[in-house]
Design a protein around this motif. Structure first.
Motif, PDB file in Angstrom:
ATOM      1  N   PRO A  29       0.806  -1.229   0.000  1.00 19.75           N
ATOM      2  CA  PRO A  29       0.000   0.000   0.000  1.00 19.75           C
ATOM      3  C   PRO A  29       0.838   1.279   0.000  1.00 19.75           C
ATOM      4  N   LYS A  30       1.977   1.268   0.697  1.00 14.69           N
ATOM      5  CA  LYS A  30       2.753   2.500   0.846  1.00 14.69           C
ATOM      6  C   LYS A  30       4.211   2.232   0.502  1.00 14.69           C
ATOM      7  N   ILE A  31       4.730   2.994  -0.481  1.00 13.60           N
ATOM      8  CA  ILE A  31       6.138   2.870  -0.879  1.00 13.60           C
ATOM      9  C   ILE A  31       6.748   4.264  -0.833  1.00 13.60           C
ATOM     10  N   ARG A  32       7.880   4.382  -0.115  1.00 10.42           N
ATOM     11  CA  ARG A  32       8.567   5.680  -0.022  1.00 10.42           C
ATOM     12  C   ARG A  32       9.984   5.539  -0.553  1.00 10.42           C
ATOM     13  N   ILE A  33      10.415   6.555  -1.315  1.00 10.58           N
ATOM     14  CA  ILE A  33      11.749   6.552  -1.920  1.00 10.58           C
ATOM     15  C   ILE A  33      12.467   7.827  -1.508  1.00 10.58           C
ATOM     16  N   HIS A  34      13.713   7.664  -1.032  1.00 10.04           N
ATOM     17  CA  HIS A  34      14.530   8.820  -0.658  1.00 10.04           C
ATOM     18  C   HIS A  34      15.969   8.425  -0.952  1.00 10.04           C
ATOM     19  N   THR A  35      16.356   8.468  -2.227  1.00  9.60           N
ATOM     20  CA  THR A  35      17.623   7.852  -2.623  1.00  9.60           C
ATOM     21  C   THR A  35      18.482   8.758  -3.487  1.00  9.60           C
ATOM     22  N   GLU A  36      19.758   8.338  -3.584  1.00  9.04           N
ATOM     23  CA  GLU A  36      20.679   8.801  -4.612  1.00  9.04           C
ATOM     24  C   GLU A  36      21.130   7.571  -5.392  1.00  9.04           C
ATOM     25  N   VAL A  37      21.334   7.719  -6.669  1.00 10.56           N
ATOM     26  CA  VAL A  37      21.751   6.589  -7.497  1.00 10.56           C
ATOM     27  C   VAL A  37      23.259   6.420  -7.401  1.00 10.56           C
ATOM     28  N   ALA A  38      23.704   5.176  -7.138  1.00  5.73           N
ATOM     29  CA  ALA A  38      25.136   4.868  -7.101  1.00  5.73           C
ATOM     30  C   ALA A  38      25.684   4.873  -8.520  1.00  5.73           C
ATOM     31  N   GLU A  39      26.732   5.695  -8.759  1.00  5.50           N
ATOM     32  CA  GLU A  39      27.265   5.808 -10.116  1.00  5.50           C
ATOM     33  C   GLU A  39      28.438   4.863 -10.367  1.00  5.50           C
ATOM     34  N   SER A  40      29.038   4.364  -9.286  1.00  5.29           N
ATOM     35  CA  SER A  40      30.161   3.445  -9.454  1.00  5.29           C
ATOM     36  C   SER A  40      30.215   2.496  -8.270  1.00  5.29           C
ATOM     37  N   LYS A  41      31.178   1.584  -8.291  1.00  8.70           N
ATOM     38  CA  LYS A  41      31.317   0.653  -7.180  1.00  8.70           C
ATOM     39  C   LYS A  41      31.778   1.371  -5.920  1.00  8.70           C
ATOM     40  N   GLU A  42      32.495   2.500  -6.092  1.00  7.44           N
ATOM     41  CA  GLU A  42      32.900   3.283  -4.933  1.00  7.44           C
ATOM     42  C   GLU A  42      31.676   4.016  -4.387  1.00  7.44           C
ATOM     43  N   ALA A  43      31.471   3.936  -3.096  1.00  5.98           N
ATOM     44  CA  ALA A  43      30.307   4.562  -2.484  1.00  5.98           C
ATOM     45  C   ALA A  43      30.499   6.064  -2.400  1.00  5.98           C
ATOM     46  N   PRO A  44      29.647   6.856  -3.075  1.00  4.40           N
ATOM     47  CA  PRO A  44      29.747   8.312  -2.982  1.00  4.40           C
ATOM     48  C   PRO A  44      29.547   8.758  -1.530  1.00  4.40           C
ATOM     49  N   VAL A  45      30.242   9.803  -1.151  1.00  2.00           N
ATOM     50  CA  VAL A  45      30.127  10.345   0.206  1.00  2.00           C
ATOM     51  C   VAL A  45      29.180  11.530   0.201  1.00  2.00           C
ATOM     52  N   ARG A  46      28.165  11.488   1.038  1.00  2.00           N
ATOM     53  CA  ARG A  46      27.211  12.587   1.168  1.00  2.00           C
ATOM     54  C   ARG A  46      27.760  13.582   2.172  1.00  2.00           C
ATOM     55  N   LYS A  47      27.690  14.874   1.831  1.00  2.00           N
ATOM     56  CA  LYS A  47      28.119  15.908   2.769  1.00  2.00           C
ATOM     57  C   LYS A  47      27.167  15.984   3.963  1.00  2.00           C
ATOM     58  N   LYS A  48      25.905  15.745   3.696  1.00  2.00           N
ATOM     59  CA  LYS A  48      24.886  15.773   4.758  1.00  2.00           C
ATOM     60  C   LYS A  48      24.260  14.394   4.844  1.00  2.00           C
ATOM     61  N   PRO A  49      24.275  13.790   6.026  1.00  2.00           N
ATOM     62  CA  PRO A  49      23.709  12.429   6.125  1.00  2.00           C
ATOM     63  C   PRO A  49      22.241  12.413   5.785  1.00  2.00           C
ATOM     64  N   LEU A  50      21.827  11.347   5.132  1.00  2.00           N
ATOM     65  CA  LEU A  50      20.414  11.198   4.784  1.00  2.00           C
ATOM     66  C   LEU A  50      19.559  11.063   6.027  1.00  2.00           C
ATOM     67  N   LEU A  51      20.031  10.219   6.946  1.00  2.00           N
ATOM     68  CA  LEU A  51      19.275   9.954   8.171  1.00  2.00           C
ATOM     69  C   LEU A  51      20.230  10.049   9.347  1.00  2.00           C
ATOM     70  N   SER A  52      19.720  10.485  10.486  1.00  2.23           N
ATOM     71  CA  SER A  52      20.556  10.649  11.669  1.00  2.23           C
ATOM     72  C   SER A  52      20.361   9.484  12.620  1.00  2.23           C
ATOM     73  N   TYR A  53      20.941   9.584  13.812  1.00  2.00           N
ATOM     74  CA  TYR A  53      20.814   8.522  14.811  1.00  2.00           C
ATOM     75  C   TYR A  53      19.355   8.257  15.155  1.00  2.00           C
ATOM     76  N   HIS A  54      18.518   9.273  15.053  1.00  2.00           N
ATOM     77  CA  HIS A  54      17.103   9.097  15.369  1.00  2.00           C
ATOM     78  C   HIS A  54      16.468   7.999  14.539  1.00  2.00           C
TER      79      HIS A  54
END
Length: 950
Positions: A904-929
């Motif tokens: 019933p409910k699907i949520r998307i909050h993503t970035e597409v991986a462009e290579s095998k190396e994991a891109p580093v986000r300057k701001k974390p998507l999700l915090s400890y919460h």
């Protein structure tokens, strides 16, 4: 509610007489006399509160007098303790100290003697009123019949009205109706009981009546018995026999009518039914003793006989499961869509809602919270309103924002829901009323509510149980009675959340206000002369009215977008009672604790959660009676040695969320000798040191423990200490950094001595393997594994845990493939897989995780497609895709995909991986919460945040 106040005071007086016997001497008899009179008045109050709705002004005055007297007695006792025991920080030595102490005690005794003499005279006067009302209304054992019959007639009329509703005008019953019919008509040959439970007004009776009509041709005999609160078993059996003979179209024989004992009538009913296929409905059952009595009249033959039972109380719904096959259905509120359909049918008949009324109509409907009775009743009121007069509609809306004051039909809702309240034991009434302090639509945290109850003295001691466990039993009883609703998604003791239906909240808010039990400060109301409990929503307004606060026992300030200046709080506390027991400043953005706080000798709860406080002064040691100190989500990093003076401390919670997404939790440095706080039940999150790890096993009462900054060499001693903590329910262990290996191999040796009651386990460190003990912890409901970097499949050790409902894996597995096997994780509801960087294949076999409701996949960059077998998760309600994911998966989720079409409910909050190396986000998507204890709220409430304790 007044009964609860008197009960609480009586308990305190009894303790006081024992504790202060040497000091009181001749005053002991005086106080015992007051206790005796209060006991007599309490017995009559239990009856008087049952007729409160009659609003006899003379009786109401008397009830208020008793309550005020009880409060004043409580003040006298606490003032005496304050004067005798509290030295206000002044220290003397030797003879001078003894002389000063004895003088102070002498003055205190003289003062209490004078005050008790005044109370004795006052109680005597109130007792005269007690005797007059006992004569006028009768004794508790001889209660007049006018009120109960009036309420029962109103309730019965409402139920009869519900039965006349045409099925075409009902909504939301198709699915439960078909399921219940299927249970009734299955091929089980023995007697089967189908129970339906839920809060008043959900439509239990209506649903069962429609089912009875649909299955009537399948049974030889169908009987409907309305039981109610005031049932008489003899009369129930006579009515049952009368209907049975009606079914066969014969009069009741004289010899049967002459039978007088219940046992004789039960035997007759059993004999009458033994050769017939029957369906009997027992509607509106309030007492589990009813089922214990009526079951002996029901033959358990192989005729596929059925019984249906409706109740508001969960325990009654399951009462038959010991002897018979039982199916229990919990009634749910209507969805917003079904609520709107029902609202429009009732309000506008065959028409649609006019556009200019839609906004106000939606707001009114939302107040009903899916309660069919409320929707139908309020819709009936609105159907008579002029559709061109939007002001009339807004008046109805505003009337539902406070006490339900619309007369006529809306009184029915109040009366029906009040039945559940009136049926409560007096201690539960008081506890439920306390919940009125929380704002509308608020999600109430279990631990916070329970702390309030204990601090106020509402919770009675029971042998063999901690006070917290007794309070938790109170809460479960209120849930059992459908008065408090569980908010899904809380699997640990510290995070369970609850909610009260809006209309029920208005009812208890009205009762609390009328008795001056609690006041909500919103900037609009007038202040009564004496305020005992204050919930502040506008602290500036409250500070200006501080003159009313000298009797306060509880002050709770809810979240505000503006910081709370220390000067305003100081000003407010200077005008408040020195006898304050609860001070809750959670979320107020306070930066410094006013010195007035440390003069509150009787303070039991101090909540500074979510404030900006950095330092805890040494004066904290003055709070000798403090039991609950919550410094979570603050900047506090160290506690002074003076904290050890608070010997009765039960909960000590100090930590803050990290500023990034590394999940390195900020805890606190505890003073040496913290194990001297032998009453501690909650301790988190404390930094590890050699002495702490060696001695932590001495805190035998610990239920919740969080230790951080652990090192590899700590493992062996830590496991030995944990083995001594047999009461532990929630354990969180964190290494000093994410690449620290924690040696927990010795944990396997403590299985027989400790941890057997563990329900929540959180391990954050590198691990050689999953401790084998985990598969032996049968009570586990929630597991977090973080930073583990296991090469062996962790699912092998977790899959057969019988009660596991929540699983969170964060950097926990470095292998390439995970498989959820058939028949495993049978109760799992929530699964989070986060940053398993090497995972390329995720398989879900058929019949694995059959109860999974939420699946979150975050930053699995190597995963090239959606989990194989997700289509088998038929109960899945939410799929969350977040972080850095492969482009193929993102396209699958965003496009038409048969594998996930049932969700019933699907949520998307993503970035597409462009290579095998994991891109580093300057701001974390999700915090400890967004750990396992918080992610659900981020995901499910991303679009519409509600007030909450988080």
């Amino acid at each position: 509610m007044s009964v609860g106040v008197v009960s609480s005071v009586l308990n305190q007086l009894s303790t006081f007489i024992v504790e202060e016997a040497k000091l009181l001497r001749e005053l002991g008899l005086e106080i015992q006399g007051i206790v005796n009179e209060l006991e007599h008045m309490k017995a009559f109050l239990m009856f008087a509160e049952g007729i409160e709705e009659e609003e006899d002004p003379r009786l109401q005055v008397w009830i208020s007098q008793v309550q005020d007297a009880a409060y004043d007695i409580e003040d006298i006792v606490d003032e005496f303790r304050l004067r005798c025991n509290h030295q206000d920080g002044v220290k003397f030595c030797g003879l001078a100290q003894k002389i000063f102490g004895s003088m102070k005690s002498l003055r205190a005794r003289h003062q209490i003697a004078h005050e008790i003499e005044g109370m004795k005279s006052r109680i005597k006067s109130i007792c005269e009123g007690h005797k007059r009302y006992q004569t006028y209304y009768g004794t508790p054992n001889q209660a007049p019949s006018t009120y109960p019959s009036a309420v029962n007639n109103l309730w019965r009329d409402c139920r009869d009205d519900a039965l006349l509703v045409e099925e075409a005008n009902l909504v939301g019953i198709d699915s439960p109706k078909q399921q219940l019919i299927s249970e009734l008509l299955d091929h089980d040959p023995r007697l089967k009981v189908v129970s339906i439970f839920g809060m008043g007004g959900l439509g239990k009776t209506t649903l069962v009546k429609k089912i009875q009509q649909d299955v009537g041709s399948e049974f030889e005999v169908i009987v409907w018995i309305s039981v109610s609160q005031t049932y008489d078993m003899l009369e129930v059996l006579k009515e049952l026999i009368h209907q049975l003979f009606q079914e066969i179209r014969k009069p009741v024989p004289r010899e049967v009518a002459s039978l007088m004992s219940t046992d004789q009538l039960k035997l007759f009913v059993k004999g009458f039914l033994k050769d017939k296929r029957f369906l009997i409905v027992f509607d509106d059952v309030w007492d589990i003793k009813f089922w214990d009595g009526i079951k002996w009249a029901l033959p358990d033959k192989v005729n596929r006989n059925r019984v249906m039972l409706t109740t508001r109380i969960e325990d009654i719904a399951y009462a038959s499961s010991v002897e018979f096959s039982t199916y229990v259905h919990k009634m749910q509120s209507l969805s917003q869509e079904d609520s709107w359909i029902l609202f429009c049918k009732r309000t506008f008949k065959d028409s649609c809602c006019p556009i200019h009324l839609k906004k106000v109509a939606l707001r009114i409907m939302k107040k009903c919270e899916g309660l069919p009775l409320a929707i139908v009743t309020i819709g009936g009121v609105l159907a008579l309103k002029d559709r061109s007069r939007i002001d009339e509609w807004k008046m109805v809306q505003h009337s539902l924002g406070g006490e339900v004051v619309i007369k006529g039909k809306l009184d029915n809702i109040k009366s029906i829901l009040s039945l559940s309240y009136n049926e409560l034991p007096d201690h539960l009434k008081t506890c439920l009323l306390y919940a009125s302090i929380f704002p509308e639509d608020y999600k109430i945290r279990e631990s916070r509510l329970i702390r309030f109850w204990i601090s106020e003295g509402f919770v009675m001691e029971k042998t063999g149980m901690s006070t917290y466990d007794v309070a938790r039993a109170y809460l479960h009883e209120l849930i059992n009675r459908s008065l408090i609703q569980i908010v899904r998604g809380s699997y640990d003791a510290s995070g369970r959340m609850y909610h009260i239906h809006d209309i029920l909240r208005e009812i208890i808010l009205s009762k609390a206000s009328r008795r001056n039990f609690a006041i909500m400060a919103t900037g609009k109301q007038r202040w009564p002369k004496k305020i005992r409990r204050l919930a502040i929503h506008d602290f500036k307004f409250a500070a200006e009215s501080r003159g009313h606060f000298k009797y306060l026992r509880s002050m709770v300030i809810f979240k505000s977008v503006e910081p709370l200046p220390t000067s305003i709080l100081s000003k407010l506390l200077r005008g408040s009672s020195r006898l304050l027991k609860v001070l809750d400043l959670g979320g107020t953005q306070l930066e410094e604790i006013p010195e007035e706080v440390f003069k509150l000798y009787h303070l039991k709860t101090l909540n500074l959660k979510g404030t900006r406080v950095k330092d805890i002064p040494k004066a904290i040691g003055h709070l000798k009676n403090l039991e609950f100190l919550d410094l979570s989500y603050t900047n506090v990093r160290e506690l002074p040695n003076e904290i050890l003076k608070i010997e009765g401390l039960i909960h000590l919670i100090v930590f803050d969320k990290p500023s990034d997404s590394t999940f390195v939790l900020n805890g606190f440095k505890g003073p040496k000798g913290i194990v001297k706080l032998s009453c501690l039940e909650w301790l988190c999150h404390i930094e590890a040191n050699e002495i702490l790890i060696r001695e932590i096993g001495e805190l035998k009462h610990l239920k919740v423990l969080g230790i951080k900054s652990l090192r590899q060499q700590d493992g062996k001693q830590l496991c030995s200490s944990l083995g001594k903590l047999s009461n532990l329910e929630d354990l969180c262990l964190r290494a000093i950094k994410d690449d620290e290996m924690l040696d927990l191999d010795d944990m396997n040796l403590v299985v027989h001595s400790g941890l057997l009651n563990l329900q929540v386990l959180s391990l954050w460190s590198q691990l050689r393997n999953v401790p084998k003990i985990i598969s032996s912890l049968q009570e586990l409901t929630s597991i977090e594994l973080g930073w583990s970097r296991l090469m062996v499949d962790p699912l092998e050790y977790l899959q057969c845990l019988p009660n596991l409902r929540s699983l969170f894996l964060y950097k926990a597995f470095d292998g390439k493939s995970l498989c959820f096997k058939a028949g495993c994780f049978l109760k799992l509801e929530n699964l989070i897989l986060w940053r398993l960087y090497n995972l390329r294949e995720l398989r879900i076999n058929k019949d694995a995780m059959p109860n999974l409701r939420e699946l979150s996949i975050i930053s699995l960059e190597s995963l090239k497609e959606l989990p194989w077998g997700v289509k088998y998760l038929t109960k899945l309600q939410l799929l969350y895709i977040g972080g850095i994911m492969d482009e193929v998966i993102v396209k699958q989720v965003r496009g038409p995909c048969e594998e996930i079409s049932h969700i019933p409910k699907i949520r998307i909050h993503t970035e597409v991986a462009e290579s095998k190396e994991a891109p580093v986000r300057k701001k974390p998507l999700l915090s400890y919460h967004t750990s396992i204890r918080h992610l659900r709220y981020f995901v499910t409430n991303e679009e519409s945040r509600e007030p909450t304790d988080d």
